[in-house]
Design a protein around this motif. Structure first.
Motif, short mmCIF file in Angstrom:
data_model
loop_
_atom_site.label_atom_id
_atom_site.label_comp_id
_atom_site.label_asym_id
_atom_site.label_seq_id
_atom_site.Cartn_x
_atom_site.Cartn_y
_atom_site.Cartn_z
N PRO A 1 0.83 -1.20 0.00
CA PRO A 1 0.00 0.00 0.00
C PRO A 1 0.87 1.27 0.00
CG PRO A 1 0.21 -0.80 2.23
CD PRO A 1 1.07 -1.70 1.36
N ASP A 2 0.23 2.40 0.18
CA ASP A 2 0.92 3.68 0.30
C ASP A 2 1.43 3.83 1.73
OD1 ASP A 2 1.83 6.26 0.16
OD2 ASP A 2 -0.17 7.18 0.09
N VAL A 3 2.75 3.68 1.93
CA VAL A 3 3.37 3.81 3.25
C VAL A 3 4.60 4.69 3.13
CG1 VAL A 3 2.52 1.60 4.15
CG2 VAL A 3 4.68 1.67 2.90
N THR A 4 5.20 5.04 4.27
CA THR A 4 6.39 5.91 4.26
C THR A 4 7.60 5.21 3.69
OG1 THR A 4 5.55 7.14 6.17
CG2 THR A 4 7.91 7.31 5.70
N ASN A 5 7.88 3.99 4.16
CA ASN A 5 9.03 3.21 3.68
C ASN A 5 8.56 2.21 2.64
OD1 ASN A 5 10.91 4.43 5.45
ND2 ASN A 5 10.30 3.05 7.11
N ASP A 6 8.92 2.43 1.39
CA ASP A 6 8.53 1.52 0.31
C ASP A 6 9.54 0.38 0.20
OD1 ASP A 6 6.24 3.01 -0.71
OD2 ASP A 6 7.72 4.53 -1.30
N SER B 1 -0.13 4.63 -5.15
CA SER B 1 0.97 5.27 -4.40
C SER B 1 1.89 4.28 -3.70
CB SER B 1 0.45 6.29 -3.39
OG SER B 1 -0.21 7.35 -4.06
N GLY B 2 1.61 2.98 -3.82
CA GLY B 2 2.58 1.98 -3.38
C GLY B 2 3.71 1.89 -4.39
N LEU B 3 4.91 1.55 -3.93
CA LEU B 3 6.08 1.51 -4.80
C LEU B 3 6.94 0.31 -4.46
CD1 LEU B 3 8.21 2.68 -6.80
CD2 LEU B 3 9.04 4.11 -4.91
N LEU B 4 7.31 -0.47 -5.50
CA LEU B 4 8.25 -1.58 -5.37
C LEU B 4 9.48 -1.24 -6.20
CD1 LEU B 4 9.04 -4.51 -4.52
CD2 LEU B 4 7.95 -5.26 -6.66
N THR B 5 10.68 -1.38 -5.61
CA THR B 5 11.92 -1.01 -6.30
C THR B 5 12.85 -2.21 -6.41
OG1 THR B 5 11.83 1.29 -5.56
CG2 THR B 5 13.98 0.45 -6.20
N SER B 6 13.43 -2.40 -7.60
CA SER B 6 14.50 -3.35 -7.84
C SER B 6 15.68 -2.57 -8.40
CB SER B 6 14.06 -4.43 -8.85
OG SER B 6 15.14 -5.26 -9.21
N ASN B 7 16.81 -2.53 -7.64
CA ASN B 7 17.92 -1.68 -8.05
C ASN B 7 19.28 -2.34 -7.90
OD1 ASN B 7 18.28 -1.66 -5.29
ND2 ASN B 7 17.70 0.49 -5.00
N ASN B 8 19.31 -3.66 -7.69
CA ASN B 8 20.57 -4.36 -7.51
C ASN B 8 20.62 -5.57 -8.42
OD1 ASN B 8 22.57 -6.26 -6.42
ND2 ASN B 8 22.72 -4.89 -4.66
N GLY B 9 21.66 -5.66 -9.25
CA GLY B 9 21.74 -6.73 -10.24
C GLY B 9 21.85 -8.12 -9.66
N SER B 10 22.16 -8.25 -8.38
CA SER B 10 22.28 -9.56 -7.75
C SER B 10 20.96 -10.05 -7.17
CB SER B 10 23.33 -9.51 -6.63
OG SER B 10 24.60 -9.17 -7.14
N SER C 1 -3.84 1.15 -10.69
CA SER C 1 -3.74 2.56 -11.08
C SER C 1 -3.10 3.37 -9.97
CB SER C 1 -5.13 3.10 -11.39
OG SER C 1 -5.06 4.47 -11.75
N GLY C 2 -2.04 4.09 -10.30
CA GLY C 2 -1.32 4.88 -9.31
C GLY C 2 -0.23 4.14 -8.59
N GLY C 3 -0.23 2.80 -8.64
CA GLY C 3 0.85 2.02 -8.07
C GLY C 3 2.09 2.11 -8.95
N GLN C 4 3.26 1.78 -8.38
CA GLN C 4 4.50 1.97 -9.13
C GLN C 4 5.45 0.78 -8.95
OE1 GLN C 4 6.26 6.06 -8.76
NE2 GLN C 4 4.68 6.29 -7.18
N ILE C 5 6.10 0.40 -10.05
CA ILE C 5 7.24 -0.50 -10.03
C ILE C 5 8.40 0.22 -10.68
CG2 ILE C 5 8.23 -2.65 -10.92
CD1 ILE C 5 5.52 -3.93 -10.76
N SER C 6 9.55 0.23 -10.03
CA SER C 6 10.75 0.86 -10.57
C SER C 6 11.86 -0.19 -10.65
CB SER C 6 11.19 2.04 -9.70
OG SER C 6 12.43 2.56 -10.16
N ILE C 7 12.35 -0.46 -11.86
CA ILE C 7 13.42 -1.42 -12.07
C ILE C 7 14.59 -0.69 -12.73
CG2 ILE C 7 14.11 -3.61 -13.11
CD1 ILE C 7 11.15 -4.37 -13.25
N THR C 8 15.68 -0.55 -11.98
CA THR C 8 16.89 0.03 -12.55
C THR C 8 17.98 -1.03 -12.72
OG1 THR C 8 17.70 0.67 -10.35
CG2 THR C 8 16.42 2.31 -11.57
N ASN C 9 17.82 -2.15 -12.01
CA ASN C 9 18.74 -3.27 -12.10
C ASN C 9 18.05 -4.47 -11.44
OD1 ASN C 9 21.09 -4.72 -12.61
ND2 ASN C 9 22.44 -3.10 -11.85
#
Length: 327
Positions: free
Chosen positions: A53-58, A76-85, A97-105
Protein backbone atom coordinates in the motif's frame (compact mmCIF):
# COMPACT_ATOMS: atom_id res chain seq x y z
CA UNK A 1 -18.03 -36.93 18.86
CA UNK A 2 -17.36 -33.49 20.32
CA UNK A 3 -13.58 -34.08 20.17
CA UNK A 4 -13.91 -35.13 16.52
CA UNK A 5 -15.75 -31.92 15.69
CA UNK A 6 -13.11 -29.85 17.44
CA UNK A 7 -10.36 -31.58 15.51
CA UNK A 8 -12.30 -31.17 12.24
CA UNK A 9 -12.84 -27.44 12.68
CA UNK A 10 -9.25 -26.92 13.82
CA UNK A 11 -7.98 -28.62 10.67
CA UNK A 12 -10.45 -26.66 8.53
CA UNK A 13 -9.30 -23.37 10.07
CA UNK A 14 -5.67 -24.28 9.47
CA UNK A 15 -6.43 -25.20 5.85
CA UNK A 16 -8.31 -21.94 5.17
CA UNK A 17 -5.46 -19.94 6.65
CA UNK A 18 -2.96 -21.86 4.50
CA UNK A 19 -4.94 -21.28 1.32
CA UNK A 20 -5.60 -17.61 2.09
CA UNK A 21 -2.17 -16.78 3.55
CA UNK A 22 -1.62 -13.03 3.34
CA UNK A 23 1.08 -10.69 4.54
CA UNK A 24 1.03 -6.98 3.80
CA UNK A 25 3.91 -4.56 3.57
CA UNK A 26 4.03 -2.07 6.46
CA UNK A 27 7.55 -0.67 6.21
CA UNK A 28 7.55 -0.23 9.98
CA UNK A 29 11.34 -0.68 10.20
CA UNK A 30 12.93 0.29 6.88
CA UNK A 31 12.77 -0.58 3.15
CA UNK A 32 14.32 -4.08 3.30
CA UNK A 33 12.09 -6.77 1.80
CA UNK A 34 13.85 -9.41 3.89
CA UNK A 35 12.99 -7.95 7.31
CA UNK A 36 10.05 -9.53 9.15
CA UNK A 37 9.42 -6.26 10.97
CA UNK A 38 8.30 -4.69 7.69
CA UNK A 39 5.44 -7.17 7.21
CA UNK A 40 2.07 -7.62 8.88
CA UNK A 41 2.52 -11.41 9.11
CA UNK A 42 6.19 -12.02 8.47
CA UNK A 43 8.33 -12.25 5.33
CA UNK A 44 6.24 -13.79 2.51
CA UNK A 45 6.91 -17.21 1.11
CA UNK A 46 5.95 -18.39 -2.37
CA UNK A 47 2.31 -19.01 -1.42
CA UNK A 48 1.64 -15.76 0.48
CA UNK A 49 -0.46 -13.09 -1.22
CA UNK A 50 1.12 -9.66 -0.73
CA UNK A 51 -0.24 -6.12 -0.87
CA UNK A 52 2.00 -3.08 -1.04
CA UNK A 53 0.00 0.00 0.00
CA UNK A 54 0.92 3.68 0.30
CA UNK A 55 3.37 3.81 3.25
CA UNK A 56 6.39 5.91 4.26
CA UNK A 57 9.03 3.21 3.68
CA UNK A 58 8.53 1.52 0.31
CA UNK A 59 9.99 -1.97 -0.22
CA UNK A 60 13.30 -2.55 -1.99
CA UNK A 61 14.23 -6.07 -3.13
CA UNK A 62 17.42 -6.70 -1.15
CA UNK A 63 18.00 -10.46 -1.56
CA UNK A 64 18.48 -12.83 -4.54
CA UNK A 65 15.61 -15.14 -3.56
CA UNK A 66 12.67 -12.93 -2.62
CA UNK A 67 9.34 -14.68 -3.32
CA UNK A 68 5.61 -14.19 -2.85
CA UNK A 69 2.27 -15.33 -4.21
CA UNK A 70 -0.10 -12.88 -5.88
CA UNK A 71 1.37 -9.38 -5.56
CA UNK A 72 -0.88 -6.31 -5.57
CA UNK A 73 0.63 -2.82 -5.67
CA UNK A 74 -1.99 -0.27 -4.67
CA UNK A 75 -2.19 3.42 -5.58
CA UNK A 76 0.97 5.27 -4.40
CA UNK A 77 2.58 1.98 -3.38
CA UNK A 78 6.08 1.51 -4.80
CA UNK A 79 8.25 -1.58 -5.37
CA UNK A 80 11.92 -1.01 -6.30
CA UNK A 81 14.50 -3.35 -7.84
CA UNK A 82 17.92 -1.68 -8.05
CA UNK A 83 20.57 -4.36 -7.51
CA UNK A 84 21.74 -6.73 -10.24
CA UNK A 85 22.28 -9.56 -7.75
CA UNK A 86 18.71 -9.51 -6.43
CA UNK A 87 15.45 -10.98 -7.72
CA UNK A 88 11.78 -11.21 -6.76
CA UNK A 89 9.57 -14.04 -8.02
CA UNK A 90 5.79 -13.55 -7.70
CA UNK A 91 3.03 -15.84 -8.97
CA UNK A 92 1.27 -12.78 -10.49
CA UNK A 93 1.48 -8.99 -10.32
CA UNK A 94 -1.43 -6.55 -10.29
CA UNK A 95 0.04 -3.06 -10.72
CA UNK A 96 -3.02 -0.99 -9.92
CA UNK A 97 -3.74 2.56 -11.08
CA UNK A 98 -1.32 4.88 -9.31
CA UNK A 99 0.85 2.02 -8.07
CA UNK A 100 4.50 1.97 -9.13
CA UNK A 101 7.24 -0.50 -10.03
CA UNK A 102 10.75 0.86 -10.57
CA UNK A 103 13.42 -1.42 -12.07
CA UNK A 104 16.89 0.03 -12.55
CA UNK A 105 18.74 -3.27 -12.10
CA UNK A 106 18.05 -6.83 -11.00
CA UNK A 107 14.96 -8.86 -11.93
CA UNK A 108 11.28 -8.96 -11.12
CA UNK A 109 9.59 -12.18 -12.28
CA UNK A 110 5.86 -12.70 -12.50
CA UNK A 111 3.16 -14.93 -13.86
CA UNK A 112 0.33 -12.86 -15.35
CA UNK A 113 1.02 -9.11 -15.21
CA UNK A 114 -1.70 -6.44 -15.17
CA UNK A 115 -0.42 -2.98 -16.04
CA UNK A 116 -2.68 -0.19 -14.80
CA UNK A 117 -0.09 1.83 -12.84
CA UNK A 118 3.35 3.34 -13.44
CA UNK A 119 6.03 1.00 -14.80
CA UNK A 120 9.52 2.54 -14.79
CA UNK A 121 12.36 0.52 -16.32
CA UNK A 122 15.82 1.95 -16.99
CA UNK A 123 17.73 -1.33 -16.66
CA UNK A 124 17.32 -4.86 -15.38
CA UNK A 125 14.55 -7.27 -16.36
CA UNK A 126 10.82 -7.67 -15.94
CA UNK A 127 10.26 -11.36 -16.71
CA UNK A 128 6.57 -12.16 -17.32
CA UNK A 129 5.99 -15.91 -17.46
CA UNK A 130 2.29 -15.44 -18.21
CA UNK A 131 0.21 -12.85 -20.07
CA UNK A 132 0.60 -9.06 -20.16
CA UNK A 133 -2.65 -7.07 -19.96
CA UNK A 134 -2.81 -3.28 -20.20
CA UNK A 135 -5.34 -0.90 -18.66
CA UNK A 136 -6.34 2.59 -19.79
CA UNK A 137 -4.60 4.23 -16.81
CA UNK A 138 -1.15 2.70 -17.44
CA UNK A 139 2.02 4.76 -17.57
CA UNK A 140 5.27 3.48 -19.08
CA UNK A 141 8.46 5.34 -18.19
CA UNK A 142 10.78 2.96 -20.01
CA UNK A 143 14.13 3.90 -21.57
CA UNK A 144 16.17 0.75 -21.01
CA UNK A 145 16.14 -2.79 -19.67
CA UNK A 146 14.19 -5.77 -20.96
CA UNK A 147 10.65 -7.05 -20.67
CA UNK A 148 10.58 -10.79 -21.34
CA UNK A 149 7.22 -12.36 -22.09
CA UNK A 150 6.24 -16.03 -22.31
CA UNK A 151 2.49 -15.49 -22.83
CA UNK A 152 0.27 -13.18 -24.86
CA UNK A 153 0.56 -9.39 -25.07
CA UNK A 154 -2.75 -7.53 -24.82
CA UNK A 155 -1.96 -3.82 -25.03
CA UNK A 156 -5.30 -2.85 -26.56
CA UNK A 157 -6.76 -0.82 -23.68
CA UNK A 158 -7.81 2.64 -24.85
CA UNK A 159 -5.48 5.19 -23.16
CA UNK A 160 -7.19 7.58 -20.73
CA UNK A 161 -5.00 10.42 -22.00
CA UNK A 162 -2.29 10.89 -24.62
CA UNK A 163 0.68 10.74 -24.29
CA UNK A 164 0.44 10.24 -20.50
CA UNK A 165 -1.20 6.81 -20.62
CA UNK A 166 0.49 5.34 -23.67
CA UNK A 167 2.83 2.37 -23.78
CA UNK A 168 5.53 4.26 -25.67
CA UNK A 169 9.02 3.36 -24.42
CA UNK A 170 11.97 5.42 -25.65
CA UNK A 171 14.43 2.58 -25.07
CA UNK A 172 14.71 -1.02 -23.95
CA UNK A 173 13.54 -4.27 -25.51
CA UNK A 174 10.40 -6.38 -25.35
CA UNK A 175 11.43 -10.00 -25.91
CA UNK A 176 8.77 -12.57 -26.83
CA UNK A 177 10.47 -15.76 -25.63
CA UNK A 178 7.58 -18.22 -25.31
CA UNK A 179 5.95 -20.70 -27.66
CA UNK A 180 2.89 -19.68 -29.69
CA UNK A 181 2.08 -16.10 -28.68
CA UNK A 182 -0.37 -13.34 -29.68
CA UNK A 183 0.58 -9.65 -29.90
CA UNK A 184 -2.06 -6.90 -29.96
CA UNK A 185 -1.59 -3.21 -29.21
CA UNK A 186 -3.65 -0.03 -29.24
CA UNK A 187 -3.03 2.09 -32.35
CA UNK A 188 -1.36 4.84 -30.28
CA UNK A 189 1.13 2.49 -28.59
CA UNK A 190 4.52 1.30 -29.75
CA UNK A 191 7.45 -0.87 -28.82
CA UNK A 192 11.04 0.38 -28.90
CA UNK A 193 13.16 -2.67 -29.70
CA UNK A 194 11.21 -5.88 -30.30
CA UNK A 195 12.73 -9.37 -30.37
CA UNK A 196 10.84 -12.45 -31.56
CA UNK A 197 12.58 -15.47 -30.03
CA UNK A 198 12.11 -18.39 -27.70
CA UNK A 199 10.93 -21.50 -29.50
CA UNK A 200 10.41 -21.93 -33.24
CA UNK A 201 6.67 -21.35 -32.79
CA UNK A 202 4.70 -18.47 -34.33
CA UNK A 203 4.05 -15.06 -32.80
CA UNK A 204 0.83 -13.72 -34.33
CA UNK A 205 -0.01 -10.04 -34.68
CA UNK A 206 -3.60 -9.07 -33.86
CA UNK A 207 -3.10 -5.41 -34.78
CA UNK A 208 -0.68 -3.03 -36.45
CA UNK A 209 2.77 -3.13 -34.85
CA UNK A 210 4.85 0.04 -34.48
CA UNK A 211 8.50 -0.40 -33.50
CA UNK A 212 10.50 2.77 -32.93
CA UNK A 213 13.79 0.88 -32.69
CA UNK A 214 14.90 -2.42 -34.20
CA UNK A 215 13.03 -5.65 -34.95
CA UNK A 216 14.95 -8.90 -34.54
CA UNK A 217 13.32 -12.23 -35.41
CA UNK A 218 15.95 -14.44 -33.79
CA UNK A 219 13.87 -17.63 -33.81
CA UNK A 220 10.31 -18.55 -34.66
CA UNK A 221 8.00 -16.70 -37.05
CA UNK A 222 6.32 -13.30 -36.95
CA UNK A 223 2.94 -13.68 -38.67
CA UNK A 224 1.05 -10.44 -39.45
CA UNK A 225 -2.09 -12.64 -39.75
CA UNK A 226 -4.26 -10.27 -41.83
CA UNK A 227 -3.91 -7.93 -44.81
CA UNK A 228 -5.02 -5.01 -42.63
CA UNK A 229 -2.19 -5.45 -40.10
CA UNK A 230 0.88 -3.36 -40.88
CA UNK A 231 4.43 -3.34 -39.54
CA UNK A 232 6.26 -0.03 -39.11
CA UNK A 233 9.93 -0.28 -38.08
CA UNK A 234 11.93 2.89 -37.52
CA UNK A 235 15.21 0.97 -37.17
CA UNK A 236 16.60 -2.24 -38.61
CA UNK A 237 14.75 -5.40 -39.66
CA UNK A 238 16.73 -8.61 -39.06
CA UNK A 239 15.43 -12.09 -39.85
CA UNK A 240 17.64 -14.89 -38.55
CA UNK A 241 14.78 -17.02 -37.21
CA UNK A 242 12.24 -19.07 -39.15
CA UNK A 243 10.26 -16.53 -41.18
CA UNK A 244 8.26 -13.32 -41.52
CA UNK A 245 4.77 -13.63 -43.02
CA UNK A 246 3.60 -10.23 -44.30
CA UNK A 247 0.20 -11.24 -45.70
CA UNK A 248 -1.12 -8.61 -48.13
CA UNK A 249 -0.24 -5.64 -45.93
CA UNK A 250 2.18 -2.78 -46.50
CA UNK A 251 5.16 -2.75 -44.16
CA UNK A 252 7.58 0.16 -43.74
CA UNK A 253 11.23 -0.34 -42.78
CA UNK A 254 13.36 2.78 -42.26
CA UNK A 255 16.62 1.03 -41.35
CA UNK A 256 18.61 -1.84 -42.81
CA UNK A 257 16.89 -4.96 -44.17
CA UNK A 258 18.71 -8.23 -43.44
CA UNK A 259 17.15 -11.64 -44.08
CA UNK A 260 20.46 -13.27 -44.94
CA UNK A 261 20.74 -15.33 -41.75
CA UNK A 262 21.38 -19.01 -42.38
CA UNK A 263 18.86 -19.97 -39.68
CA UNK A 264 15.78 -18.66 -41.48
CA UNK A 265 13.58 -21.02 -43.46
CA UNK A 266 12.96 -18.49 -46.20
CA UNK A 267 11.27 -15.20 -46.93
CA UNK A 268 9.35 -15.58 -50.19
CA UNK A 269 5.84 -14.13 -49.74
CA UNK A 270 3.17 -14.28 -52.44
CA UNK A 271 1.58 -10.99 -51.36
CA UNK A 272 2.30 -7.77 -49.50
CA UNK A 273 4.64 -4.83 -49.97
CA UNK A 274 7.87 -3.87 -48.23
CA UNK A 275 8.70 -0.15 -48.30
CA UNK A 276 12.31 0.78 -47.64
CA UNK A 277 11.99 4.36 -46.46
CA UNK A 278 13.78 6.97 -44.41
CA UNK A 279 16.28 9.71 -45.11
CA UNK A 280 19.48 7.81 -44.33
CA UNK A 281 21.53 5.42 -46.42
CA UNK A 282 20.68 1.82 -45.57
CA UNK A 283 21.57 -1.66 -46.76
CA UNK A 284 19.72 -4.71 -48.08
CA UNK A 285 21.06 -8.21 -47.50
CA UNK A 286 19.04 -11.29 -48.46
CA UNK A 287 19.51 -15.04 -48.38
CA UNK A 288 20.13 -16.51 -51.82
CA UNK A 289 16.72 -18.16 -52.21
CA UNK A 290 14.68 -15.38 -50.55
CA UNK A 291 12.67 -12.76 -52.42
CA UNK A 292 10.35 -9.83 -51.96
CA UNK A 293 6.90 -9.78 -53.51
CA UNK A 294 6.32 -6.03 -53.98
CA UNK A 295 9.22 -3.73 -53.06
CA UNK A 296 9.12 0.06 -52.91
CA UNK A 297 12.19 2.30 -52.59
CA UNK A 298 11.26 5.60 -50.94
CA UNK A 299 14.51 6.91 -49.48
CA UNK A 300 13.98 10.70 -49.42
CA UNK A 301 17.01 11.46 -51.64
CA UNK A 302 19.22 8.87 -49.95
CA UNK A 303 19.94 5.32 -51.04
CA UNK A 304 19.46 1.64 -50.24
CA UNK A 305 22.57 -0.39 -51.06
CA UNK A 306 22.22 -4.04 -52.03
CA UNK A 307 24.87 -6.20 -50.38
CA UNK A 308 23.56 -9.29 -52.18
CA UNK A 309 21.38 -10.22 -55.13
CA UNK A 310 17.71 -9.39 -54.62
CA UNK A 311 14.68 -10.91 -56.28
CA UNK A 312 11.30 -9.19 -56.60
CA UNK A 313 8.42 -11.46 -57.55
CA UNK A 314 5.88 -8.66 -58.03
CA UNK A 315 6.42 -4.92 -58.59
CA UNK A 316 9.58 -2.93 -57.93
CA UNK A 317 8.54 0.70 -57.40
CA UNK A 318 10.90 3.69 -57.19
CA UNK A 319 9.28 6.62 -55.37
CA UNK A 320 12.38 8.48 -54.23
CA UNK A 321 16.07 7.94 -53.67
CA UNK A 322 18.42 5.37 -55.19
CA UNK A 323 18.76 1.60 -55.24
CA UNK A 324 22.50 0.98 -55.36
CA UNK A 325 23.54 -2.43 -56.69
CA UNK A 326 26.91 -2.86 -54.99
CA UNK A 327 29.69 -4.61 -56.88
Amino acid sequence: MRLSKIIFFALLFAFVNLVNAQTNWTGNVDSDWDDAGNWSAGIPDASDAVTIPDVTNDPVINIPGAVCGALTIESSGLLTSNNGSNKLTATSIDLQSGGQISITNGEVQSGNFTHAGVLTITGGTLDINGNYTSASSLRANINGGTIELAGDWDGTAVPSASPLNLFNPSGGTVFFNGGTQAISTHSSNNFHNLTIGGTTNTKTAGSDLVINGNLLISSGTLDMAADANTLDVAGNFTLSGVSFIPYGGTHDIAGNWDDSGSGNAGFAPSAGKIILSGGTTTTIATKSDNKFFNLEINKSSSSATCNSNITVGGVLDFEDGTLDIAA
